[in-house]
Design an enzyme around this catalytic site. Sequence first.
Site, PDB file in Angstrom:
ATOM      1  N   GLY A   1      20.891  15.823  44.305  1.00  0.00           N
ATOM      2  CA  GLY A   1      20.498  16.740  43.238  1.00  0.00           C
ATOM      3  C   GLY A   1      21.185  18.089  43.350  1.00  0.00           C
ATOM      4  O   GLY A   1      22.196  18.250  44.041  1.00  0.00           O
ATOM      5  N   CYS A   2      20.584  19.078  42.695  1.00  0.00           N
ATOM      6  CA  CYS A   2      21.269  20.349  42.439  1.00  0.00           C
ATOM      7  C   CYS A   2      21.493  21.231  43.665  1.00  0.00           C
ATOM      8  O   CYS A   2      22.312  22.138  43.613  1.00  0.00           O
ATOM      9  CB  CYS A   2      20.490  21.138  41.390  1.00  0.00           C
ATOM     10  SG  CYS A   2      20.551  20.373  39.755  1.00  0.00           S
ATOM     11  N   PHE A   3      20.768  21.008  44.755  1.00  0.00           N
ATOM     12  CA  PHE A   3      20.976  21.869  45.922  1.00  0.00           C
ATOM     13  C   PHE A   3      22.198  21.466  46.745  1.00  0.00           C
ATOM     14  O   PHE A   3      22.640  22.183  47.645  1.00  0.00           O
ATOM     15  CB  PHE A   3      19.732  21.891  46.833  1.00  0.00           C
ATOM     16  CG  PHE A   3      19.374  20.557  47.449  1.00  0.00           C
ATOM     17  CD1 PHE A   3      20.062  20.070  48.558  1.00  0.00           C
ATOM     18  CD2 PHE A   3      18.324  19.796  46.930  1.00  0.00           C
ATOM     19  CE1 PHE A   3      19.728  18.850  49.131  1.00  0.00           C
ATOM     20  CE2 PHE A   3      17.986  18.573  47.497  1.00  0.00           C
ATOM     21  CZ  PHE A   3      18.691  18.099  48.603  1.00  0.00           C
TER      22      PHE A   3
END
Length: 389
Positions: free
Chosen positions: A163-165
Amino acid sequence: MVSVSEIRKAQRAEGPATILAIGTANPSNRVEQSTYPDFYFKITNSEHKVELKQKFQRMCDKSMIKSRYMYLTEEILKENPSVCEYMAPSLDVRQDMVVVEVPRLGKEAAVKAIKEWGQPKSKITHLIFCTTSGVDMPGADYQLTKLLGLRPYVKRYMMYQQGCFAGGTVLRLAKDLAENNKGARVLVVCSEVTAVTFRGPSDTHLDSLVGQALFGDGAAALIVGSDPIPEIEKPIFEMVWTAQTIAPDSEGAIDGHLREAGLTFHLLKDVPGIVSKNIDKALIEAFQPLNISDYNSIFWIAHPGGPAILDQVEEKLALKPEKMRATREVLSEYGNMSSACVLFILDEMRRKSAKDGLKTTGEGLEWGVLFGFGPGLTIETVVLHSVAI
């Protein structure tokens, strides 16, 4: 007889992990945010949902995004109607797209990074590949190795479904690899394609609609290594310190689930609030050892999950508007490209710093921070040291 400690010392690099090159790539299909609601509701046969379309239009207007790039064209979507429905079984169709497109887009970014680096690709020792777009065996890391013609004994690391991290995660891993393996040159690639998350609108799941308003496609690649070769390798940023933490009381804040209908996306809590509440602690941990407490004195690279996150972080830390300039610029031009975003922002910052005639790659400043935010809620922190231009 040689001791283990002597062997370990010889195996380690002397200097900090350094970003030596950056390359980025996007699909050719550019989508204007202002007209996207019309296209989206038409292609998903949802034009009768007038109120929902108005809501979506407002989401797009408030997104601070001007344009995005998408692999999914009108033609592809018309050929694959199951992708356009809200929850139709469509995983096979989506997988067939992304297992090809994710490595291909990654290759495009990697070729640019390798060209800037200026060294033969045979000198790449490690490969980190990261994507939240599809899963396959052998993985996208293997496919990229074949596409680029890398040596078969390159040490590969495949990160799926982070995901985005994960733009922060790949830097953390690359730092450890470069500093603990003398002479290592790590190719880092984040490649994201929204064909896994695209779906029609639903009256009952507005969080899914938020994703449709924000996400875009893109790939970014870096070359990371310690002890750059003088006159040959040109440092861009040094990575000094990294951390990862799970924000307290944030379980379920951001979820993604791989289903027959593709990757479903859920925002269950006040994500901007959770991020802004925890950012202070992360900054103190990172910058207290450097005696830095004025966060306007450092350069900023933050994953632009959406404008609300950036607004709340700015407000909480009393940041000057220009601190998030590079971050907002990338959000505006490309949307939220998940893990690839912060790497695009690194590229934007070093280019603008050079263009403006500033003294360092970090907007003329010495120290900076890179933040990744994503499912968990997980926060990645990277302390960066800029390089004189």
